[in-house]
Design a protein around this motif. Sequence first.
Motif, short mmCIF file in Angstrom:
data_model
loop_
_atom_site.label_atom_id
_atom_site.label_comp_id
_atom_site.label_asym_id
_atom_site.label_seq_id
_atom_site.Cartn_x
_atom_site.Cartn_y
_atom_site.Cartn_z
N ALA A 184 15.93 4.79 6.34
CA ALA A 184 15.31 4.43 5.10
C ALA A 184 15.95 4.74 3.87
CB ALA A 184 14.03 5.36 5.20
N ALA A 185 16.76 5.93 3.94
CA ALA A 185 17.82 6.00 2.88
C ALA A 185 18.93 4.99 2.70
CB ALA A 185 18.53 7.40 3.11
N GLN A 186 19.43 4.62 3.99
CA GLN A 186 20.15 3.47 4.10
C GLN A 186 19.84 2.24 3.35
OE1 GLN A 186 22.02 2.20 7.73
NE2 GLN A 186 23.71 1.55 6.84
N LEU A 232 18.15 -4.52 6.17
CA LEU A 232 16.74 -4.40 5.95
C LEU A 232 16.01 -4.80 7.11
CD1 LEU A 232 15.98 -5.67 2.42
CD2 LEU A 232 16.06 -3.26 2.97
N ILE A 233 16.75 -6.00 7.71
CA ILE A 233 16.28 -6.53 9.13
C ILE A 233 16.18 -5.20 10.12
CG2 ILE A 233 16.40 -7.94 11.11
CD1 ILE A 233 17.20 -10.06 9.00
N GLU A 234 17.49 -4.69 10.21
CA GLU A 234 17.81 -3.49 11.20
C GLU A 234 16.92 -2.58 11.07
OE1 GLU A 234 21.55 -0.34 12.41
OE2 GLU A 234 21.72 -1.94 10.73
N ALA A 235 16.60 -2.03 9.62
CA ALA A 235 15.62 -1.00 9.31
C ALA A 235 14.06 -1.34 9.83
CB ALA A 235 15.48 -0.79 7.65
N TRP A 250 13.92 -0.94 13.45
CA TRP A 250 13.69 0.33 13.78
C TRP A 250 12.38 1.09 13.60
CZ3 TRP A 250 16.12 3.39 17.03
CH2 TRP A 250 17.37 2.97 17.56
N VAL A 251 11.59 0.65 12.26
CA VAL A 251 10.32 1.07 11.93
C VAL A 251 9.52 0.54 13.12
CG1 VAL A 251 8.60 0.48 10.52
CG2 VAL A 251 10.68 0.97 9.67
N LYS A 252 9.68 -0.55 13.55
CA LYS A 252 8.65 -0.88 14.52
C LYS A 252 8.93 -0.25 16.11
CE LYS A 252 7.64 -5.03 17.17
NZ LYS A 252 7.78 -6.71 17.57
N HIS A 253 10.40 0.17 16.19
CA HIS A 253 10.52 0.86 17.58
C HIS A 253 10.09 2.11 17.32
CE1 HIS A 253 13.31 3.46 19.88
NE2 HIS A 253 13.23 2.25 20.89
N THR A 254 10.10 2.97 16.24
CA THR A 254 9.52 4.29 15.99
C THR A 254 8.14 4.18 16.44
OG1 THR A 254 11.44 4.73 14.28
CG2 THR A 254 9.41 6.22 14.40
N HIS A 255 7.38 3.22 15.60
CA HIS A 255 5.98 3.25 15.99
C HIS A 255 5.75 3.12 17.44
CE1 HIS A 255 5.14 1.93 11.49
NE2 HIS A 255 5.24 3.04 11.49
N GLN A 306 13.18 -6.56 0.83
CA GLN A 306 13.30 -5.04 0.53
C GLN A 306 12.01 -4.36 0.25
OE1 GLN A 306 15.18 -3.84 -2.90
NE2 GLN A 306 14.58 -1.98 -2.93
N VAL A 307 11.19 -4.95 -0.47
CA VAL A 307 9.72 -4.30 -0.62
C VAL A 307 9.08 -4.30 0.40
CG1 VAL A 307 7.52 -4.88 -1.88
CG2 VAL A 307 9.86 -5.34 -3.05
N LEU A 308 9.15 -5.33 1.33
CA LEU A 308 8.31 -5.01 2.68
C LEU A 308 8.84 -3.96 3.61
CD1 LEU A 308 7.99 -9.18 3.33
CD2 LEU A 308 6.21 -7.30 2.53
N THR A 309 10.10 -3.82 3.61
CA THR A 309 10.69 -2.99 4.36
C THR A 309 10.37 -1.32 3.81
OG1 THR A 309 12.44 -4.16 4.94
CG2 THR A 309 12.95 -1.92 5.18
N GLU A 310 10.37 -1.24 2.38
CA GLU A 310 9.83 -0.01 1.75
C GLU A 310 8.54 0.18 2.17
OE1 GLU A 310 11.12 -0.36 -2.11
OE2 GLU A 310 13.22 0.15 -1.78
N ALA A 311 7.62 -0.95 2.23
CA ALA A 311 6.29 -0.65 2.59
C ALA A 311 6.24 -0.17 3.86
CB ALA A 311 5.67 -1.93 2.15
#
Length: 429
Positions: free
Chosen positions: A155-157, A17-20, A23-28, A190-195
Motif C-alpha cells: 500500500a505504501a509503495q 498498482l496491478i500488483e498491489a 495482493w489485496v485480493k490474495h490477502t482477502h 490508482q484511485v481504485l487500488t487505494e479504495a
Amino acid sequence: MLLALLLWASNRSWQSLIEAEAWVKHTHEIQLATERLRSVLVDAETGQRGFLVTGNESYLTPYRQALGRYRAALAEVRQLAAYSPVQQRRVERLEPLVETKMEELARTIQLRQQVGLEAAQIVVRTDLGRRTMDEVRDVLQEVNQEEQRLLGGLAAQAQHRGHQLRLFILSTCVSLALVGGAAWAGYRRQVLTEAALRESEASFRRLTENIPDLVSRIDPRRRIVYANPAACHAMGRGPDDLLGRTPRELGIPSEVLARCEATLDRAFAGEDVEMLIPIHASGGERCIQTRFVPERDARGQVGSVLSLSRDVTGFTRWDGDRLAQVRTNLLCNALAYSPPDTPVQVEVRGGGGDPVLSIHNAGEPIPPEQRSRLFEPMQRGPFSKDRSSRSIGLGLFIVRHVVMAHGGLVDVESSRDEGTTFLVRLPRA
C-alpha cells in the motif's frame, strides 16, 4: 521523447498498482480461508461438547459436517500460502495440529459412545484439546499478520508511485495534452487500488471488532490510533476517549506504566515481545497477557505496533506449563543466591489441606526493606553469586502472577539462621 517517458512512467505505475491490487485480493482470500478453517474446527468442537454432555447423537451433526470440510479448508490455506516459504513453514506447523485436534475429538466421542462419560472426561482433562486449539489459533494469526504486513508495504509503495505519477503528469500536461487519456487511466486505476486498500483496512477492523481479544494499534509517538470494542470495554472508555492518547495519559499505575513503555520501546525496535500486566479492578486483581507485534512499512521500518491482549486471570484447572515455570523460576532464583556446595531443598506438602511447594536455600538473608518489593518487576537481590547473569528481574514477578492466576498465594521467609524459603500455596480447586 517526453511522450515516451510519460508512457514508460505510466506503465510502471500501472504495473505497481496491478500488483498491489492482486495482493489485496490474495490477502482477502487467505484471511477468509483461515477464518473458514477456524470456524470448521469450532463447529467440530461444539458438536463434540454437546454430545459429551448430553449423550444425544443429534448434537454430533456439526462435528460430522466438519469431518467432511476440514481437510478441504486446510488444503485451501496451504494453496494460498504456497507463494511464500515462510508461510509454507507455518502451514507445515498447522497441519499436524489440526489433525491432532480432530483425533482428540474423535477419541472422546468414541469413548463416550462405547465406555461412557467418565472415560471421555479423562481425555478432556489432559487439556490436550485446549492447548492444541490455542496453537492452531496462534498459527492462523501469524499467517494473517504476515499477509497484513505485506499488504501494508504494498500500500505504501503503491501510494508513493501514485504520487510520483501525479507530479509527473502535472509538470508535463501542457506539452503532452495528447497523453491525457493515458494519464487519466493511470490516475483512475490508482484511485481504485487505494479504495481496495481502504476496504482491506475495513476488513481488518471488522475482524478485530468481533473477537474477544483486546486489540489496539500504537503509532511511533506512542499514541493509540485504533482500539477494538473489547479493548474499549476492558478499559472502561469509549473510542473518543482512547484514540490519540498515550498509556501515560490513560492514568495507568506508575509501576505498570514503566514496564509498558519499556516493552513498547523494544517492540518499536523490532522485537515481538510479551508481558504480563496486573490490573487492580473492583472485582479483584486481574492478570492480562499482552503481546506487542511490530508492523513494518515497505522499507522494513516499524511504523506501528499491534497490541494483542487477553485476560489470563482464571484457569478452569491447573496449567502444567505455567506451574512448571513457577517451579523453574524459584529453583533458578535459589541456585543464584545459594552459596557454593550448599544444597537447595525442594518439598511439596499435600495432606488434607491445600498443596504447598517450598524451595529453600542457605546464604545471606533478604533484607526486610527489600521483601516488600521482591515480587515487583526489575528487582534483583544484592547477594547473587552470578554477577554475569542476564536476568532483568522478572522471574519472581512472573511467579507471583501465575500463582495469583490460579487463586494461590506466594510468600518468602528469610533469616540468617534459617536461610531463605519461598512458599507457594495453591487451592485444590
